[in-house]
Design an enzyme around this catalytic site. Structure first.
Site, PDB file in Angstrom:
ATOM      1  CB  SER A  57       6.618  13.844   3.017  1.00 23.60           C
ATOM      2  OG  SER A  57       6.703  14.522   4.241  1.00 23.60           O
TER       3      SER A  57
ATOM      4  CE1 TYR B  62      11.848  13.925   2.876  1.00 25.74           C
ATOM      5  CE2 TYR B  62      10.429  15.225   4.314  1.00 25.74           C
ATOM      6  CZ  TYR B  62      10.718  14.032   3.670  1.00 25.74           C
ATOM      7  OH  TYR B  62       9.874  12.964   3.803  1.00 25.74           O
TER       8      TYR B  62
ATOM      9  CE  LYS C 227       9.955  11.912   0.272  1.00 25.23           C
ATOM     10  NZ  LYS C 227      10.047  10.523  -0.213  1.00 25.23           N
TER      11      LYS C 227
END
Length: 345
Positions: A117, A141, A145
């Site tokens: 991402s 989040y 990643k």
């Protein structure tokens, strides 16, 4: 070619699977259906289960010894939710990926394609980033990643494993053939909120209007999900060329190169819709950032990938899918989903 797609019943994973099928690549789907949909894996080779279930991964490879690569799309992705529940995100996105990777290495899977991402990046002064930009995620989040990328880089050095990480910007749209799309009835991302407003008359909130962008709203690089899927097909096709010789790990940004603010997206949405939706200003959400867009052309040079679908087409396909979603997917409750799950084969 046959590939294992973890998370292949979700929005992006199912679209990748469709693109693979169209390109003559056979997908084998692994998904626990926590957010994915059984309807998206009908008539596809499907195993319901968790990526951390090493016995299930062993079974998949025993039954499909010709799998040549794994595509990892299984993850939790909602930024505010990750701020509220960080341990859940680190467990699901990082801990389970370690278990999955361990099982893949044990089964001799030497090619790994990771759905990363752009949320890992620290934006520059102009919000443009490339693959060498600093990594400084603003949410659990995004941090999950970035952590997985570090795990993958270390693993590629230590084991007979090669890895390509594809750093997505902001996916929009749906499969143009309307085979799959956003499975959630009320998506939490910005375009989903606009569609909800258009359908229900609720007020769309521009969350954060004090960012140092040209109009104060956040800036993003909106890339059509079908273009993202095509990038995975090209990465699979060119995997051994991209990672030839002693090259073990590569990263590629997947974006259009155009930065679009939330207000500009809203204007484009209203134009496609043919009427304005109710709008209000709201504070920033937990974990939000000003945003980024890519200035890199590495994917074009190494993968031969160029996005071909416009933001307008992404909005049109999203609206088209929203009209079909309830008809195609029916009830969204867990019991109904479980009742439609096909048996593993």
């Amino acid at each position: 070619m046959k590939v294992l797609i973890a998370g292949g019943a979700g929005f992006i994973g199912s679209t990748i699977a469709s693109a693979c099928l169209d390109a003559g690549i056979t997908p084998v789907i692994l998904d626990n259906l926590s957010t994915g949909r059984a309807e998206f894996v009908q008539d596809r080779t499907f195993y319901r289960g968790d990526i951390a279930d090493s016995a299930l991964v062993d079974r998949i490879f025993a039954e499909h010894p010709d799998i040549e690569a794994a595509v990892h799309c299984a993850a939790l992705i909602v930024v505010p939710d990750s701020v509220e529940h960080p341990l859940r995100y680190y467990r699901e996105n990082v801990g389970k990926t370690v278990e999955f990777l361990d099982a893949l290495v044990a089964n001799g899977c030497a090619r790994f394609l990771f759905s990363s991402s752009a949320a890992i990046y620290q934006p520059g002064d102009d919000f443009a980033v490339d693959e060498t930009s600093p990594v400084a995620a603003t949410s659990p989040y995004g941090e999950s990643k970035a952590m997985v990328e570090r795990v993958l880089a270390d693993s590629a050095r230590a084991y007979p494993l090669r890895v390509i990480s594809l750093r997505y910007f902001n996916p929009v749209g749906a499969d143009p053939k309307m085979r799959t799309g956003l499975q959630l009835p009320r998506p939490s991302h910005v375009l989903g909120k606009m569609i909800e407003s258009a359908r229900t008359g609720s007020t769309f909130q521009v969350t954060g209007t004090d960012w140092p962008t040209r109009d104060g709203s956040g800036i993003r690089d909106y890339v059509h999900v079908w273009d993202l899927a095509q990038a995975h097909v090209e990465a699979l096709r060119r995997f051994d060329t991209v990672l030839a010789g002693d090259r073990r790990y590569e990263v590629f940004n997947l974006g259009t190169g155009d930065g679009t603010t939330v207000r500009e997206l809203l204007d484009a949405f209203n134009t496609v819709l043919g009427r304005p939706i109710p709008t209000a200003v709201a504070p920033r959400r937990p974990g939000d950032s000003a945003g980024t867009y890519t200035r890199s052309d590495r994917a074009r040079r190494h993968l031969g990938w160029v996005p071909t679908l416009s933001l307008t087409e992404g909005i049109q396909h999203s609206l088209q899918w929203a009209e079909l979603r309830d008809e195609l997917l029916g009830p969204a409750d867990e019991a109904a989903t479980a009742a439609r799950v096909p048996a593993p084969r």
